[in-house]
Design an enzyme around this catalytic site. Structure first.
Site, PDB file in Angstrom:
ATOM      1  N   LYS A 172      45.324 -69.981  74.865  1.00 46.15           N
ATOM      2  CA  LYS A 172      45.155 -70.189  73.571  1.00 46.15           C
ATOM      3  C   LYS A 172      45.619 -69.025  72.401  1.00 46.15           C
ATOM      4  O   LYS A 172      46.169 -69.384  71.393  1.00 46.15           O
ATOM      5  CB  LYS A 172      43.620 -70.576  73.220  1.00 46.15           C
ATOM      6  CG  LYS A 172      43.218 -71.159  71.802  1.00 46.15           C
ATOM      7  CD  LYS A 172      43.902 -72.239  71.090  1.00 46.15           C
ATOM      8  CE  LYS A 172      43.724 -72.384  69.659  1.00 46.15           C
ATOM      9  NZ  LYS A 172      43.993 -73.482  69.057  1.00 46.15           N
ATOM     10  N   LYS A 240      39.920 -65.284  62.919  1.00 46.39           N
ATOM     11  CA  LYS A 240      38.946 -64.872  63.801  1.00 46.39           C
ATOM     12  C   LYS A 240      39.921 -64.915  65.139  1.00 46.39           C
ATOM     13  O   LYS A 240      39.803 -64.069  66.199  1.00 46.39           O
ATOM     14  CB  LYS A 240      38.185 -66.213  64.065  1.00 46.39           C
ATOM     15  CG  LYS A 240      37.604 -66.346  65.374  1.00 46.39           C
ATOM     16  CD  LYS A 240      36.676 -67.701  65.616  1.00 46.39           C
ATOM     17  CE  LYS A 240      37.758 -68.882  65.511  1.00 46.39           C
ATOM     18  NZ  LYS A 240      38.203 -69.631  66.553  1.00 46.39           N
TER      19      LYS A 240
HETATM   20  P1  NAP Z   1      34.749 -76.524  61.395  1.00 39.60           P
HETATM   21  O1  NAP Z   1      35.048 -77.706  60.747  1.00 39.60           O
HETATM   22  O2  NAP Z   1      34.184 -75.176  60.745  1.00 39.60           O
HETATM   23  O3  NAP Z   1      33.389 -76.822  62.227  1.00 39.60           O
HETATM   24  C1  NAP Z   1      32.761 -75.953  62.731  1.00 39.60           C
HETATM   25  C2  NAP Z   1      31.339 -76.475  63.664  1.00 39.60           C
HETATM   26  O4  NAP Z   1      30.651 -75.745  64.448  1.00 39.60           O
HETATM   27  C3  NAP Z   1      30.517 -77.082  62.771  1.00 39.60           C
HETATM   28  O5  NAP Z   1      30.081 -78.563  63.276  1.00 39.60           O
HETATM   29  C4  NAP Z   1      29.345 -76.202  62.694  1.00 39.60           C
HETATM   30  O6  NAP Z   1      28.133 -76.831  62.275  1.00 39.60           O
HETATM   31  C5  NAP Z   1      29.352 -75.474  64.056  1.00 39.60           C
HETATM   32  N1  NAP Z   1      28.902 -74.375  64.101  1.00 39.60           N
HETATM   33  C6  NAP Z   1      29.133 -73.124  63.641  1.00 39.60           C
HETATM   34  N2  NAP Z   1      28.267 -72.146  63.878  1.00 39.60           N
HETATM   35  C7  NAP Z   1      27.341 -72.744  64.675  1.00 39.60           C
HETATM   36  C8  NAP Z   1      26.259 -71.894  65.146  1.00 39.60           C
HETATM   37  N3  NAP Z   1      26.090 -70.623  65.006  1.00 39.60           N
HETATM   38  N4  NAP Z   1      25.278 -72.795  65.664  1.00 39.60           N
HETATM   39  C9  NAP Z   1      25.380 -74.209  65.522  1.00 39.60           C
HETATM   40  N5  NAP Z   1      26.606 -74.888  65.193  1.00 39.60           N
HETATM   41  C10 NAP Z   1      27.498 -74.000  64.636  1.00 39.60           C
HETATM   42  O7  NAP Z   1      35.687 -75.921  62.430  1.00 39.60           O
HETATM   43  P2  NAP Z   1      36.750 -76.526  63.353  1.00 39.60           P
HETATM   44  O8  NAP Z   1      38.009 -76.543  62.492  1.00 39.60           O
HETATM   45  O9  NAP Z   1      36.185 -78.045  63.831  1.00 39.60           O
HETATM   46  O10 NAP Z   1      37.001 -75.567  64.514  1.00 39.60           O
HETATM   47  C11 NAP Z   1      36.021 -75.587  65.654  1.00 39.60           C
HETATM   48  C12 NAP Z   1      36.966 -74.644  66.799  1.00 39.60           C
HETATM   49  O11 NAP Z   1      38.154 -75.525  67.204  1.00 39.60           O
HETATM   50  C13 NAP Z   1      37.094 -73.434  66.434  1.00 39.60           C
HETATM   51  O12 NAP Z   1      36.815 -72.342  67.362  1.00 39.60           O
HETATM   52  C14 NAP Z   1      38.571 -73.411  66.146  1.00 39.60           C
HETATM   53  O13 NAP Z   1      38.986 -72.026  66.091  1.00 39.60           O
HETATM   54  C15 NAP Z   1      39.128 -74.571  67.009  1.00 39.60           C
HETATM   55  N6  NAP Z   1      40.286 -75.231  66.459  1.00 39.60           N
HETATM   56  C16 NAP Z   1      40.424 -75.676  65.298  1.00 39.60           C
HETATM   57  C17 NAP Z   1      41.585 -76.530  65.100  1.00 39.60           C
HETATM   58  C18 NAP Z   1      42.018 -76.654  63.635  1.00 39.60           C
HETATM   59  O14 NAP Z   1      42.935 -77.365  63.346  1.00 39.60           O
HETATM   60  N7  NAP Z   1      40.806 -76.938  62.727  1.00 39.60           N
HETATM   61  C19 NAP Z   1      42.633 -76.634  65.819  1.00 39.60           C
HETATM   62  C20 NAP Z   1      42.464 -75.993  67.166  1.00 39.60           C
HETATM   63  C21 NAP Z   1      41.123 -75.091  67.333  1.00 39.60           C
HETATM   64  P3  NAP Z   1      27.832 -77.081  60.807  1.00 39.60           P
HETATM   65  O15 NAP Z   1      27.927 -78.630  60.350  1.00 39.60           O
HETATM   66  O16 NAP Z   1      26.185 -76.860  60.771  1.00 39.60           O
HETATM   67  O17 NAP Z   1      28.186 -75.972  59.847  1.00 39.60           O
END
Ligand code: NAP
Length: 296
Positions: A172, A240
């Site tokens: 990744k 990150k």
């Molecule tokens: P996001 O929309 O910010 O969602 C993050 C999620 O994690 C939310 O449900 C949040 O809960 C939860 N969370 C964060 N910290 C937490 C904690 N300490 N305890 C419990 N729950 C926690 O992020 P995302 O875009 O979905 O990304 C998620 C992962 O996928 C990341 O590692 C990112 O790098 C990876 N990713 C993202 C993409 C993209 O295009 N977005 C593509 C590939 C990979 P709350 O709702 O309570 O805040």
């Protein structure tokens, strides 16, 4: 296989991924720190759990899709975490992007409980998560990977086992070197195009079928031209990942000059408060250097 699957973390990526599991006929139990985000999935058939521990008690496969390394550690190893409810021979699949080294540590803690771990980060963005076309790069035991194939197939298309625990996360990071470098090239090309006076849409149309095509060009160039900076993938999350890339490269003694520069450009955007904006915002760092603005 047991159809009971748990899903922790219903953000931009997690929510559509969990929905695709429901659509594929899995019995999905969900947990999200902000409980209100579970409502739409519950209305589509998901069960709601009060803690990551309860998710693990109710299921035999638990998926985590949260933000960063400490967040994965918290939901798996913390108080009321997955590890307190996990059963022997259960599988924990972490699909977040986190540190390869921390992944190996978490896997060995789960092993002490007789449970297996797969690190299975994804690429393809919000659209890939909605359409179920994610690329999934998986580290862990090959036999456990095979067992979980129906789960991966409900969420993705290009699903590759790349080695032992930690290797999914390493691949990744390779993906992020490619994605950041390509997006920078797209942003520079658009600035050049803007200053030259050429029609931007026509220029993109002309090059996207050739050797310069990319996911970043096809998906993000049109958004940049429309000045749509809403996040599919936030700058804070890209940083990150680039922090993990630069730290790992440093440990291995591999200079990455271009990636390091892009990391600093994103840092300048963070310093300007542009943290929760989409990664296509990179164009603004370049616009500030040139005084040229792309698009309308
Ligand atoms: P996001 O929309 O910010 O969602 C993050 C999620 O994690 C939310 O449900 C949040 O809960 C939860 N969370 C964060 N910290 C937490 C904690 N300490 N305890 C419990 N729950 C926690 O992020 P995302 O875009 O979905 O990304 C998620 C992962 O996928 C990341 O590692 C990112 O790098 C990876 N990713 C993202 C993409 C993209 O295009 N977005 C593509 C590939 C990979 P709350 O709702 O309570 O805040």
């Amino acid at each position: 296989m047991d159809r009971r699957v748990g899903f922790i973390g219903l953000g931009i990526m997690g929510k559509p991924m969990a929905l695709n599991l429901i659509k594929a006929g899995f019995e999905v139990t969900v947990y999200n720190r902000t409980a209100s985000k579970t409502e739409s999935l519950v209305s589509q058939g998901a069960k709601k759990a009060k803690s990551p521990r309860e998710v693990a008690e109710e299921t035999t496969v638990v998926i985590t899709m949260v933000s960063d390394t400490p967040d994965v550690e918290s939901v798996i190893l913390g108080k009321n975490g997955v590890i307190e409810g996990v059963k022997p021979d259960s599988v924990v699949i972490d699909m977040s992007t986190i540190s390869p080294e921390a992944t190996r540590r978490i896997a060995s803690r789960l092993k002490e409980k007789g449970a297996h771990m797969l690190d299975a980060p994804v690429s393809g963005g919000e659209q890939g998560a909605i359409e179920g076309t994610l690329s999934i790069m998986v580290g862990g035991d090959a036999e456990i990977f095979e067992r979980c194939q129906p789960i991966f197939q409900a969420m993705g298309k290009n699903i590759i086992h790349v080695g032992q625990n930690g290797m999914g996360q390493t691949v990744k990071l390779i993906n992020q070197i490619l994605a950041a470098g390509t997006l920078n090239a797209v942003a520079e090309a658009l600035l050049f195009a803007q200053k030259s006076g050429v029609n931007l849409e026509k220029a993109i149309e002309a090059v996207k079928g050739g050797a310069a095509s990319s996911w970043q060009l096809i998906n993000l160039a049109p958004r940049i031209i429309k000045r749509d900076f809403r996040p599919g993938f936030m700058i804070d999350l890209m940083q990150k990942d680039l922090n993990l890339v630069m730290r790992t490269a440093d440990e291995m003694k591999v200079p990455l000059p271009a990636t390091s520069l892009i990391h600093q450009m994103y840092y300048s955007l963070q310093c300007a408060g542009e943290c929760k904006i989409g990664t296509q915002d990179l164009v603004k760092a370049l616009e500030r250097l040139s005084g040229v603005q792309v698009g309308k």
